[in-house]
Motif scaffolding. Structure first.
Motif, PDB file in Angstrom:
ATOM      1  N   SER A 238      18.296  34.623  30.800  1.00 25.80           N
ATOM      2  CA  SER A 238      18.236  35.945  31.435  1.00 25.80           C
ATOM      3  C   SER A 238      17.971  37.036  30.394  1.00 25.80           C
ATOM      4  N   ASP A 239      17.242  36.654  29.323  1.00 25.14           N
ATOM      5  CA  ASP A 239      16.861  37.600  28.256  1.00 25.14           C
ATOM      6  C   ASP A 239      18.084  38.265  27.610  1.00 25.14           C
ATOM      7  N   GLY A 240      19.170  37.521  27.473  1.00 25.95           N
ATOM      8  CA  GLY A 240      20.368  38.044  26.808  1.00 25.95           C
ATOM      9  C   GLY A 240      21.217  38.954  27.666  1.00 25.95           C
ATOM     10  N   ASN A 241      20.921  39.042  28.952  1.00 24.53           N
ATOM     11  CA  ASN A 241      21.707  39.882  29.857  1.00 24.53           C
ATOM     12  C   ASN A 241      22.694  39.011  30.644  1.00 24.53           C
ATOM     13  N   PRO A 242      24.002  39.299  30.535  1.00 27.77           N
ATOM     14  CA  PRO A 242      24.996  38.498  31.266  1.00 27.77           C
ATOM     15  C   PRO A 242      25.067  38.908  32.742  1.00 27.77           C
ATOM     16  N   VAL A 243      24.055  38.514  33.492  1.00 31.32           N
ATOM     17  CA  VAL A 243      23.959  38.943  34.889  1.00 31.32           C
ATOM     18  C   VAL A 243      25.114  38.392  35.745  1.00 31.32           C
ATOM     19  N   ILE A 244      25.671  37.263  35.346  1.00 32.93           N
ATOM     20  CA  ILE A 244      26.776  36.670  36.112  1.00 32.93           C
ATOM     21  C   ILE A 244      28.060  37.492  35.987  1.00 32.93           C
ATOM     22  N   LEU A 245      28.047  38.438  34.999  1.00 34.02           N
ATOM     23  CA  LEU A 245      29.246  39.241  34.771  1.00 34.02           C
ATOM     24  C   LEU A 245      29.516  40.208  35.923  1.00 34.02           C
ATOM     25  N   VAL A 246      28.475  40.635  36.607  1.00 37.21           N
ATOM     26  CA  VAL A 246      28.650  41.593  37.712  1.00 37.21           C
ATOM     27  C   VAL A 246      29.451  40.990  38.863  1.00 37.21           C
ATOM     28  N   PRO A 247      29.066  39.830  39.394  1.00 37.47           N
ATOM     29  CA  PRO A 247      29.896  39.236  40.458  1.00 37.47           C
ATOM     30  C   PRO A 247      31.297  38.840  39.975  1.00 37.47           C
ATOM     31  N   LEU A 248      31.400  38.439  38.688  1.00 41.84           N
ATOM     32  CA  LEU A 248      32.711  38.090  38.159  1.00 41.84           C
ATOM     33  C   LEU A 248      33.628  39.308  38.128  1.00 41.84           C
ATOM     34  N   LEU A 249      33.108  40.447  37.656  1.00 43.46           N
ATOM     35  CA  LEU A 249      33.908  41.672  37.637  1.00 43.46           C
ATOM     36  C   LEU A 249      34.271  42.126  39.048  1.00 43.46           C
ATOM     37  N   PHE A 250      33.360  41.917  39.986  1.00 43.07           N
ATOM     38  CA  PHE A 250      33.648  42.290  41.379  1.00 43.07           C
ATOM     39  C   PHE A 250      34.816  41.459  41.923  1.00 43.07           C
ATOM     40  N   VAL A 251      34.798  40.151  41.669  1.00 40.95           N
ATOM     41  CA  VAL A 251      35.879  39.269  42.136  1.00 40.95           C
ATOM     42  C   VAL A 251      37.195  39.639  41.469  1.00 40.95           C
ATOM     43  N   LEU A 252      37.166  39.907  40.157  1.00 39.78           N
ATOM     44  CA  LEU A 252      38.386  40.276  39.435  1.00 39.78           C
ATOM     45  C   LEU A 252      38.958  41.588  39.953  1.00 39.78           C
ATOM     46  N   THR A 253      38.079  42.535  40.262  1.00 33.87           N
ATOM     47  CA  THR A 253      38.538  43.838  40.758  1.00 33.87           C
ATOM     48  C   THR A 253      39.190  43.717  42.129  1.00 33.87           C
ATOM     49  N   ILE A 254      38.546  42.963  43.024  1.00 31.95           N
ATOM     50  CA  ILE A 254      39.106  42.772  44.368  1.00 31.95           C
ATOM     51  C   ILE A 254      40.470  42.090  44.278  1.00 31.95           C
ATOM     52  N   SER A 255      40.587  41.056  43.428  1.00 30.61           N
ATOM     53  CA  SER A 255      41.863  40.347  43.281  1.00 30.61           C
ATOM     54  C   SER A 255      42.933  41.259  42.695  1.00 30.61           C
ATOM     55  N   ALA A 256      42.535  42.113  41.724  1.00 35.83           N
ATOM     56  CA  ALA A 256      43.497  43.028  41.109  1.00 35.83           C
ATOM     57  C   ALA A 256      43.996  44.059  42.110  1.00 35.83           C
ATOM     58  N   VAL A 257      43.096  44.580  42.945  1.00 38.96           N
ATOM     59  CA  VAL A 257      43.502  45.550  43.972  1.00 38.96           C
ATOM     60  C   VAL A 257      44.461  44.906  44.965  1.00 38.96           C
ATOM     61  N   LYS A 258      44.156  43.674  45.375  1.00 33.80           N
ATOM     62  CA  LYS A 258      45.039  42.957  46.299  1.00 33.80           C
ATOM     63  C   LYS A 258      46.423  42.745  45.678  1.00 33.80           C
ATOM     64  N   ASP A 259      46.465  42.325  44.409  1.00 30.45           N
ATOM     65  CA  ASP A 259      47.751  42.113  43.731  1.00 30.45           C
ATOM     66  C   ASP A 259      48.527  43.416  43.585  1.00 30.45           C
ATOM     67  N   ALA A 260      47.804  44.510  43.326  1.00 32.67           N
ATOM     68  CA  ALA A 260      48.474  45.805  43.178  1.00 32.67           C
ATOM     69  C   ALA A 260      49.101  46.253  44.496  1.00 32.67           C
ATOM     70  N   ILE A 261      48.383  46.054  45.610  1.00 30.52           N
ATOM     71  CA  ILE A 261      48.927  46.436  46.922  1.00 30.52           C
ATOM     72  C   ILE A 261      50.169  45.602  47.244  1.00 30.52           C
ATOM     73  N   GLU A 262      50.097  44.300  46.994  1.00 35.63           N
ATOM     74  CA  GLU A 262      51.245  43.423  47.271  1.00 35.63           C
ATOM     75  C   GLU A 262      52.439  43.799  46.386  1.00 35.63           C
ATOM     76  N   ASP A 263      52.172  44.127  45.130  1.00 35.14           N
ATOM     77  CA  ASP A 263      53.269  44.491  44.233  1.00 35.14           C
ATOM     78  C   ASP A 263      53.890  45.830  44.630  1.00 35.14           C
ATOM     79  N   HIS A 264      53.063  46.737  45.132  1.00 31.01           N
ATOM     80  CA  HIS A 264      53.588  48.016  45.621  1.00 31.01           C
ATOM     81  C   HIS A 264      54.528  47.794  46.805  1.00 31.01           C
ATOM     82  N   LYS A 265      54.171  46.869  47.683  1.00 30.04           N
ATOM     83  CA  LYS A 265      55.045  46.548  48.823  1.00 30.04           C
ATOM     84  C   LYS A 265      56.366  45.947  48.337  1.00 30.04           C
ATOM     85  N   ARG A 266      56.299  45.113  47.297  1.00 28.04           N
ATOM     86  CA  ARG A 266      57.527  44.536  46.751  1.00 28.04           C
ATOM     87  C   ARG A 266      58.419  45.613  46.148  1.00 28.04           C
ATOM     88  N   LYS A 267      57.813  46.576  45.451  1.00 31.48           N
ATOM     89  CA  LYS A 267      58.603  47.669  44.876  1.00 31.48           C
ATOM     90  C   LYS A 267      59.256  48.518  45.966  1.00 31.48           C
TER      91      LYS A 267
END
Length: 213
Positions: A100-129
């Motif tokens: 991909s000419d040195g461009n980590p194109v797979i990083l975009v979907p990976l960051l999207f998945v990590l962000t969605i999971s982090a938001v979900k974990d943050a909401i669940e942790d807020h409910k626990r607090k």
């Protein structure tokens, strides 16, 4: 006859040796029990809170503002799929082997998945607090200088004497000193512990019932 006498003597000697070995083993165990240090016991005085023990506050939340990002990323990269895509992104950044000419194109979907999971974990942790705050700030009657005062669950200490009313949940593990029943009997529901809805029969010691009115 001589052979029988010899066998009898050998059997007697064998039994004698076994008795001696048993007595020796028992004596060693008894000596060890006597020399072993006595176990340490906690001494508690009722109505005299012990400040060497922590408060009754509970915390089920996993994160704080400072630990959320590193801890959440650490947990997410324990998943094999996320590690796999991260390795692919690193390999895509290397020109010699990249398609991909040195461009980590797979990083975009990976960051999207990590962000969605982090938001979900943050909401669940807020409910626990929020649930922790509700539990910790519940009120309970605590004996102070002969009078019962309202305090929050999280302020309880080991040694406090508390009064629990009918249909009121327990703030902590407790010893029954007395109850409104003349015989010092009460009935406890343990549905939150074992799921059983039937009432458990509990009774206080007679000596305690006479001392605590």
């Amino acid at each position: 006859k001589t052979r029988n006498q010899q066998q009898y003597k050998e059997a007697e000697e064998g039994r004698k040796n076994m008795r001696q070995e048993t007595e020796t083993t028992t004596a060693k165990k008894f000596t060890k029990l006597k020399t072993d240090p006595e176990p340490a016991f906690r001494k508690l005085v009722s109505n005299n809170p012990n400040h060497n023990f922590p408060f009754n506050k509970i915390t089920t939340a996993k994160y704080t503002l400072l630990t959320f990002l590193p801890k959440n990323l650490w947990e997410q990269f324990h998943k094999l799929a996320n590690v796999y895509f991260l390795i692919i992104a690193i390999m895509q950044s290397i020109d010699a082997i990249s398609i991909s000419d040195g461009n980590p194109v797979i990083l975009v979907p990976l960051l999207f998945v990590l962000t969605i999971s982090a938001v979900k974990d943050a909401i669940e942790d807020h409910k626990r607090k929020k649930s922790d705050r509700e539990e910790n700030n519940r009120g309970i009657a605590v004996s102070v200088d002969g009078q019962f005062e309202q305090r929050r669950w999280k302020e309880l200490r080991v040694g406090d004497v508390v009064k629990v009313f009918e249909n009121e949940p327990f703030a902590a593990d407790m010893i029954l000193l007395n109850s409104s029943d003349p015989k010092g009997i009460c009935y406890v529901e343990t549905k939150n512990l074992d799921g059983e809805t039937n009432l458990k029969h509990k009774s206080s010691e007679k000596i305690l019932s006479k001392m605590v009115k």
